[in-house]
Design an enzyme around this catalytic site. Structure first.
Site, PDB file in Angstrom:
ATOM      1  N   ASP A   1      31.752  37.068  32.384  1.00  0.00           N
ATOM      2  CA  ASP A   1      32.013  37.042  33.809  1.00  0.00           C
ATOM      3  C   ASP A   1      33.528  38.128  34.174  1.00  0.00           C
ATOM      4  O   ASP A   1      33.367  38.622  35.011  1.00  0.00           O
ATOM      5  CB  ASP A   1      32.785  35.476  33.926  1.00  0.00           C
ATOM      6  CG  ASP A   1      33.949  35.143  32.879  1.00  0.00           C
ATOM      7  OD1 ASP A   1      33.960  35.814  31.917  1.00  0.00           O
ATOM      8  OD2 ASP A   1      34.460  34.054  32.914  1.00  0.00           O
ATOM      9  N   ILE A   2      34.477  38.311  32.976  1.00  0.00           N
ATOM     10  CA  ILE A   2      35.424  39.242  33.480  1.00  0.00           C
ATOM     11  C   ILE A   2      35.827  39.765  32.209  1.00  0.00           C
ATOM     12  O   ILE A   2      36.058  39.207  31.086  1.00  0.00           O
ATOM     13  CB  ILE A   2      36.662  38.276  33.973  1.00  0.00           C
ATOM     14  CG1 ILE A   2      37.912  39.072  34.564  1.00  0.00           C
ATOM     15  CG2 ILE A   2      37.190  37.203  33.446  1.00  0.00           C
ATOM     16  CD1 ILE A   2      38.640  38.508  35.593  1.00  0.00           C
TER      17      ILE A   2
ATOM     18  N   ASP B   1      39.041  41.385  30.325  1.00  0.00           N
ATOM     19  CA  ASP B   1      40.397  41.157  30.747  1.00  0.00           C
ATOM     20  C   ASP B   1      41.255  41.860  29.320  1.00  0.00           C
ATOM     21  O   ASP B   1      41.503  43.175  29.536  1.00  0.00           O
ATOM     22  CB  ASP B   1      40.841  39.727  30.710  1.00  0.00           C
ATOM     23  CG  ASP B   1      42.240  39.335  30.992  1.00  0.00           C
ATOM     24  OD1 ASP B   1      43.125  40.495  31.366  1.00  0.00           O
ATOM     25  OD2 ASP B   1      42.949  38.267  30.960  1.00  0.00           O
ATOM     26  N   SER B   2      41.502  41.135  28.399  1.00  0.00           N
ATOM     27  CA  SER B   2      41.975  41.677  27.090  1.00  0.00           C
ATOM     28  C   SER B   2      40.931  42.573  26.402  1.00  0.00           C
ATOM     29  O   SER B   2      41.092  43.487  25.601  1.00  0.00           O
ATOM     30  CB  SER B   2      42.755  40.659  26.352  1.00  0.00           C
ATOM     31  OG  SER B   2      41.470  40.105  25.441  1.00  0.00           O
TER      32      SER B   2
ATOM     33  N   LYS C   1      39.545  43.550  35.177  1.00  0.00           N
ATOM     34  CA  LYS C   1      40.718  43.856  35.637  1.00  0.00           C
ATOM     35  C   LYS C   1      41.411  44.940  35.428  1.00  0.00           C
ATOM     36  O   LYS C   1      41.313  45.759  34.232  1.00  0.00           O
ATOM     37  CB  LYS C   1      41.726  42.520  34.888  1.00  0.00           C
ATOM     38  CG  LYS C   1      41.436  41.158  35.295  1.00  0.00           C
ATOM     39  CD  LYS C   1      42.550  40.168  34.838  1.00  0.00           C
ATOM     40  CE  LYS C   1      42.116  39.052  35.337  1.00  0.00           C
ATOM     41  NZ  LYS C   1      42.977  37.512  34.727  1.00  0.00           N
TER      42      LYS C   1
ATOM     43  N   ASP D   1      36.785  29.696  36.026  1.00  0.00           N
ATOM     44  CA  ASP D   1      37.675  28.577  36.262  1.00  0.00           C
ATOM     45  C   ASP D   1      39.170  28.670  35.932  1.00  0.00           C
ATOM     46  O   ASP D   1      39.695  29.543  35.415  1.00  0.00           O
ATOM     47  CB  ASP D   1      37.016  27.328  34.846  1.00  0.00           C
ATOM     48  CG  ASP D   1      37.775  27.794  33.670  1.00  0.00           C
ATOM     49  OD1 ASP D   1      37.437  28.975  33.294  1.00  0.00           O
ATOM     50  OD2 ASP D   1      38.459  26.932  33.225  1.00  0.00           O
TER      51      ASP D   1
HETATM   52  P1  IMP Z   1      39.169  38.607  27.313  1.00  0.00           P
HETATM   53  O1  IMP Z   1      38.745  38.233  26.164  1.00  0.00           O
HETATM   54  O2  IMP Z   1      40.862  38.777  27.309  1.00  0.00           O
HETATM   55  O3  IMP Z   1      38.634  39.979  27.879  1.00  0.00           O
HETATM   56  O4  IMP Z   1      38.912  37.576  28.558  1.00  0.00           O
HETATM   57  C1  IMP Z   1      37.766  37.234  29.047  1.00  0.00           C
HETATM   58  C2  IMP Z   1      37.433  35.830  29.272  1.00  0.00           C
HETATM   59  O5  IMP Z   1      38.827  34.987  29.526  1.00  0.00           O
HETATM   60  C3  IMP Z   1      36.565  35.669  30.373  1.00  0.00           C
HETATM   61  O6  IMP Z   1      35.349  35.488  29.953  1.00  0.00           O
HETATM   62  C4  IMP Z   1      37.050  34.566  30.960  1.00  0.00           C
HETATM   63  O7  IMP Z   1      36.611  33.366  30.499  1.00  0.00           O
HETATM   64  C5  IMP Z   1      38.549  34.371  30.797  1.00  0.00           C
HETATM   65  N1  IMP Z   1      39.590  34.897  31.743  1.00  0.00           N
HETATM   66  C6  IMP Z   1      40.216  36.169  31.850  1.00  0.00           C
HETATM   67  N2  IMP Z   1      40.605  36.532  32.975  1.00  0.00           N
HETATM   68  C7  IMP Z   1      40.392  35.447  33.764  1.00  0.00           C
HETATM   69  C8  IMP Z   1      40.833  34.895  34.894  1.00  0.00           C
HETATM   70  O8  IMP Z   1      41.385  35.613  35.835  1.00  0.00           O
HETATM   71  N3  IMP Z   1      40.419  33.719  35.535  1.00  0.00           N
HETATM   72  C9  IMP Z   1      39.514  33.021  34.771  1.00  0.00           C
HETATM   73  N4  IMP Z   1      39.232  33.145  33.584  1.00  0.00           N
HETATM   74  C10 IMP Z   1      39.555  34.480  33.013  1.00  0.00           C
HETATM   75 MG    MG Z   2      34.396  33.591  29.638  1.00  0.00          MG
END
Ligand code: IMP
Ligand code: MG
Length: 203
Positions: A110-111, A113-114, A141, A169
Site C-alpha cells: 500500500d505505502i 514509508d520507512s 511518502k 488504516d
Molecule cells: P514501512 O515499512 O515503514 O515502509 O511501512 C509500510 C507500512 O506501514 C505500510 O504497508 C502500511 O501498512 C503502514 N503505513 C505507513 N504509512 C502509513 C500511513 O500513512 N497510513 C497508514 N498506514 C501506513
Molecule cells: Mg501494510
C-alpha cells in the site's frame, strides 16, 4: 466516520485512472520479459496484507495475464502507531512455495514509508530464486528513506503525512473509505489517549 476526515488527498477517480496506467506499465515490462525468454507468460503476485488488498484487487483486474496470488501478512504499524515499529512477516513462511525459481514475482504494497517492510519482503523472496522480482506501491511518502528506496512502480508520491482509506488504516479503521484522506488531528490524539487509558499502548 466521515466526520473524522480532515481532507481528501487523492480521490477515487484519480486512483482508478492511475491504477490503470500502472497496470499497463507492469504489463509492458512483463511482455518484454516474456519475449526475451521465449516463454509463455505467467506471474506470481504477492500482495502484502492488510493494507494492499483493495489496491491489489483493482490492479489485478487490469493485468490480463495468467497469475498466482500469494497473500503475505506483514505488520509494522500496530494499533494507534503512526510511525513504523519495524516490519515483521506474520505468516508461517511455509505458506509460500519452497522455491520461486523461474517465476516472475510482483510484490504489491500500500505505502512505502520507512522501507522496512519492502526491504524485509524483497530479501526473503529474493532468497527463493525468482526469475524476476519487482515491487509496486500505491503510495510513496516524500521522505528521504522512501525516496531513495528502489521500487519499480509507484502510483502516487504524497507528502509525508499519515493517510487512510482505500485499504490503509488507522487503528484498524477507515480501510473502506473509497478515497485516500487525512484524519483530523483530534481523532488521532483521542485514539491514542483512549489506548493509553486502557493501558494497551505498546512501548
Ligand atoms: P514501512 O515499512 O515503514 O515502509 O511501512 C509500510 C507500512 O506501514 C505500510 O504497508 C502500511 O501498512 C503502514 N503505513 C505507513 N504509512 C502509513 C500511513 O500513512 N497510513 C497508514 N498506514 C501506513
Ligand atoms: Mg501494510
Amino acid at each position: 466516520m466521515q466526520d473524522d476526515i480532515d481532507h481528501i488527498l487523492i480521490d477515487r477517480h484519480n486512483i482508478a485512472q492511475r491504477v490503470e496506467t500502472v497496470a499497463s506499465q507492469i504489463m509492458s515490462d512483463l511482455l518484454a520479459d516474456a519475449k526475451g525468454e521465449g516463454e509463455s507468460l505467467e506471474i506470481t503476485l504477492v500482495p502484502l496484507l492488510t493494507g494492499s488488498f483493495i489496491f491489489a484487487a483493482d490492479l489485478i483486474r487490469h493485468l490480463p495475464v495468467k497469475m498466482k496470488i500469494r497473500l503475505l501478512s506483514v505488520s509494522s504499524y500496530p494499533g494507534t502507531a503512526t510511525s513504523s515499529r519495524g516490519a515483521q512477516i506474520k505468516d508461517d513462511l511455509s505458506y509460500l512455495p519452497a522455491s520461486l525459481a523461474g517465476q516472475h514475482v510482483l510484490v504489491i504494497d500500500d505505502i512505502l514509508d520507512s522501507g522496512n517492510t519492502l526491504k524485509l519482503v524483497s530479501k526473503t523472496l529474493a532468497a527463493m530464486n525468482p526469475a524476476s522480482l519487482r515491487t509496486c506501491v500505491l503510495l510513496r511518502k516524500q521522505r528521504p528513506e522512501a525516496m531513495v528506496f528502489p521500487v519499480d512502480y509507484v502510483a502516487f508520491d504524497i507528502p509525508d503525512e499519515f493517510v487512510v482509506g482505500y485499504g490503509l488504516d488507522f487503528n484498524d479503521h477507515y480501510r473502506n473509505l473509497p478515497d485516500i484522506v487525512t484524519l483530523r488531528e483530534e481523532v488521532i490524539a483521542q485514539a491514542i489517549a483512549n489506548e493509553k487509558a486502557a493501558g494497551t499502548t505498546e512501548s
